[in-house]
Design a protein around this motif. Structure first.
Motif, PDB file in Angstrom:
ATOM      1  N   ALA A   1       0.840  -1.201   0.000  1.00 33.30           N
ATOM      2  CA  ALA A   1       0.000   0.000   0.000  1.00 33.30           C
ATOM      3  C   ALA A   1       0.873   1.249   0.000  1.00 33.30           C
ATOM      4  O   ALA A   1       1.916   1.295   0.649  1.00 33.30           O
ATOM      5  CB  ALA A   1      -0.921  -0.002   1.219  1.00 33.30           C
ATOM      6  N   ASN A   2       0.410   2.273  -0.715  1.00 35.29           N
ATOM      7  CA  ASN A   2       1.180   3.509  -0.809  1.00 35.29           C
ATOM      8  C   ASN A   2       0.228   4.652  -1.135  1.00 35.29           C
ATOM      9  O   ASN A   2      -0.572   4.553  -2.065  1.00 35.29           O
ATOM     10  CB  ASN A   2       2.249   3.386  -1.895  1.00 35.29           C
ATOM     11  CG  ASN A   2       3.319   4.452  -1.771  1.00 35.29           C
ATOM     12  OD1 ASN A   2       3.023   5.627  -1.567  1.00 35.29           O
ATOM     13  ND2 ASN A   2       4.571   4.043  -1.899  1.00 35.29           N
ATOM     14  N   SER A   3       0.336   5.730  -0.358  1.00 33.13           N
ATOM     15  CA  SER A   3      -0.565   6.864  -0.574  1.00 33.13           C
ATOM     16  C   SER A   3      -0.273   7.593  -1.879  1.00 33.13           C
ATOM     17  O   SER A   3      -1.091   8.395  -2.335  1.00 33.13           O
ATOM     18  CB  SER A   3      -0.458   7.847   0.597  1.00 33.13           C
ATOM     19  OG  SER A   3       0.859   8.373   0.684  1.00 33.13           O
ATOM     20  N   ARG A   4       0.855   7.314  -2.497  1.00 31.48           N
ATOM     21  CA  ARG A   4       1.178   8.031  -3.741  1.00 31.48           C
ATOM     22  C   ARG A   4       0.189   7.684  -4.860  1.00 31.48           C
ATOM     23  O   ARG A   4       0.005   8.482  -5.786  1.00 31.48           O
ATOM     24  CB  ARG A   4       2.612   7.747  -4.175  1.00 31.48           C
ATOM     25  CG  ARG A   4       2.900   6.379  -4.758  1.00 31.48           C
ATOM     26  CD  ARG A   4       4.364   6.319  -5.172  1.00 31.48           C
ATOM     27  NE  ARG A   4       4.766   4.984  -5.603  1.00 31.48           N
ATOM     28  CZ  ARG A   4       4.660   4.555  -6.854  1.00 31.48           C
ATOM     29  NH1 ARG A   4       4.159   5.349  -7.782  1.00 31.48           N
ATOM     30  NH2 ARG A   4       5.053   3.336  -7.190  1.00 31.48           N
ATOM     31  N   TYR A   5      -0.451   6.506  -4.774  1.00 31.19           N
ATOM     32  CA  TYR A   5      -1.429   6.152  -5.802  1.00 31.19           C
ATOM     33  C   TYR A   5      -2.659   7.053  -5.705  1.00 31.19           C
ATOM     34  O   TYR A   5      -3.226   7.461  -6.723  1.00 31.19           O
ATOM     35  CB  TYR A   5      -1.818   4.682  -5.690  1.00 31.19           C
ATOM     36  CG  TYR A   5      -0.625   3.760  -5.808  1.00 31.19           C
ATOM     37  CD1 TYR A   5       0.181   3.801  -6.941  1.00 31.19           C
ATOM     38  CD2 TYR A   5      -0.297   2.864  -4.803  1.00 31.19           C
ATOM     39  CE1 TYR A   5       1.293   2.976  -7.058  1.00 31.19           C
ATOM     40  CE2 TYR A   5       0.803   2.030  -4.913  1.00 31.19           C
ATOM     41  CZ  TYR A   5       1.597   2.089  -6.036  1.00 31.19           C
ATOM     42  OH  TYR A   5       2.691   1.278  -6.141  1.00 31.19           O
TER      43      TYR A   5
END
Length: 457
Positions: A103-107
């Motif tokens: 998971a990554n908030s950059r998406y």
């Protein structure tokens, strides 16, 4: 690798292991969850027909908790966007708790930058008082502009309690905090004790709560089974508690969302079809009528704390759940079949069967598991540098490790509506294991509490 993103920063051994694992799956004609999503992305990228069919069936897609998506799921969203789907993405970049799963908030931030997206920033916090919001801002180390609801007059409370002794002293102070709030008339289910991960903090807590005879709900030890059929049972129970949509007696114990009868009937029919048990006359309407005899006929309507056994027995008979569980191809449903008899014999509350907080019990759970929940009072013991954030004394935490710990603690402290009790310390004992003897570690209170105190002062 499915998403086509660079894996240059992965150790070569990990990449070789993954490739070999996927070879073994193909040799045995098996597929795991990662392959399911990865192959779905590959199919959508390859097949225009598949893209068109998905968009025609689901022209508008709403995705919650977008910050928890990894590269493959984000890739699927991008493909559907380009194929004409309308996407609504809801997420909080400060609540990424599954970075270890990709998971990554950059998406989420990539969606914001697209010209075909309109961003709506939500800044009103309806849950917490302004003091708790200030504390959460200190933990994050940045100001997102959050503010309390304008009609709320109280600021909420953040109290800092130092523990002089080891983790058993933290547990004793947590028990004391719970007792004091209960003595003021607060319901047990309105209180939560949150810990970062299983280990000595949890062991000390459970021992202290048992000794104090305070009922508590450790959700990791729930008797309710898991799986698609168990989830259907939970949804039916939540509907029985809430009643027909629009009524005002919805349960407030964190149970599953109450669905309309016809939507529940659709889920039931899907289970029947997957188990090859559906009859030609089993329409969604007829199944909804059968469910209504159980979910809407009860008077007075059951309460969250009521014994669930008679309700479960009636639901099992109406839906023929034992036969359905045994016929299911999902092994978790087979486990549900084994456990249904036990559940009908053991005392179980309606709230527990619905997956919500058990009335008359405080919640004892991890920061991760508390996400999406709210409590009047949240007690946070074990706030010692080395435990929160977690690292070894001879191995200082990395910037990414600190950032992840900040997000976890931010989630924990924002579960509180009215009060957060922070229990700090300056040393803790690590229990013995096969490699090390028990050892006491001198430390100090976590840096996060320092930052909270500075902001509040």
């Amino acid at each position: 690798m499915y998403a086509g993103e660079s894996t240059d920063d992965f150790h070569v051994t990990y990449k070789r292991t993954v490739l070999r694992y996927e070879e073994l799956l193909r040799e045995d004609d098996l597929i795991d969850f990662e392959a399911m999503t990865g192959r779905a992305l590959a199919l959508l990228r390859k097949s225009k027909t598949a893209r068109e069919q998905i968009v025609a069936r689901y022209p508008h897609i709403v995705i919650d908790e977008y910050q928890d998506l990894g590269p493959v799921l984000h890739g699927i969203v991008e493909v559907l966007l380009d194929a004409g789907a309308l996407i609504t993405a809801v997420g909080d970049p400060d609540q990424v708790l599954y970075a270890y799963q990709g998971a990554n908030s950059r998406y989420l931030q990539e969606l914001q930058k697209r010209p075909d997206f309109h961003t709506v920033r939500l800044t009103l916090n309806y849950r917490s008082g302004s003091a708790l919001i200030d504390a959460s801002r200190a933990v994050l180390g940045r100001d997102r502009g959050y503010r309390a609801a304008p009609e709320r007059t109280d600021t909420g409370t953040v109290s800092i309690t130092p523990a002089e002794g080891d983790l058993d002293d933290h547990a004793a102070l947590a028990v004391k905090a719970v007792r004091e709030r209960i003595a003021k008339g607060l319901a047990l289910e309105s209180v939560a004790i949150l810990y970062r991960s299983q280990g000595p903090v949890l062991e000390s807590l459970t021992q202290a709560l048992d000794a104090a005879q305070i009922p508590y709900d450790r959700e990791k030890h729930r008797r309710r089974p898991s799986g698609p059929l168990a989830e259907l049972i939970a949804l039916c129970t939540a509907r029985a508690l809430a009643g027909p949509l629009g009524v005002s007696n919805r349960p407030s114990t964190g149970t599953a969302r109450a669905l309309p009868l016809r939507e529940l009937a659709s889920l039931w029919k899907r289970q029947l079809l997957l188990a090859d048990l559906a009859h030609p006359d089993a329409t969604r309407r007829s199944l909804a009528q059968q469910l209504a005899t159980v979910l809407d006929a009860t008077s007075p309507r059951p309460k969250p704390g009521d014994d669930a056994r008679s309700f479960l027995q009636e639901l099992v008979l109406t839906m023929d759940l034992v036969v359905l569980a045994n016929a299911s191809a999902d092994p978790r449903d087979s486990d549900t079949a084994d456990e249904l008899n036990d559940l009908q014999e053991a005392p179980l509350t309606m709230a527990e069967l619905a997956g919500g907080q058990i009335p008359g019990h405080i919640a004892v759970t991890t920061y991760h598991s508390a996400k999406g929940r709210e409590f009047s009072v949240v007690v946070l013991p074990g706030l010692i540098e080395g435990l929160v954030p977690s690292y070894f004394p001879n191995r200082p935490p990395t910037p990414s490790g600190i950032a992840a710990a900040r997000r976890e603690f931010y989630v924990a402290i924002t579960r509180a509506k009215d009060e957060a009790v922070l229990i700090t310390g300056n040393h803790y004992t690590m229990p013995a294991n096969k490699y090390y003897a028990a050892r006491n570690r001198l430390s100090r209170r976590t840096r996060f509490v320092d930052e909270i105190e500075q902001v509040l002062m």
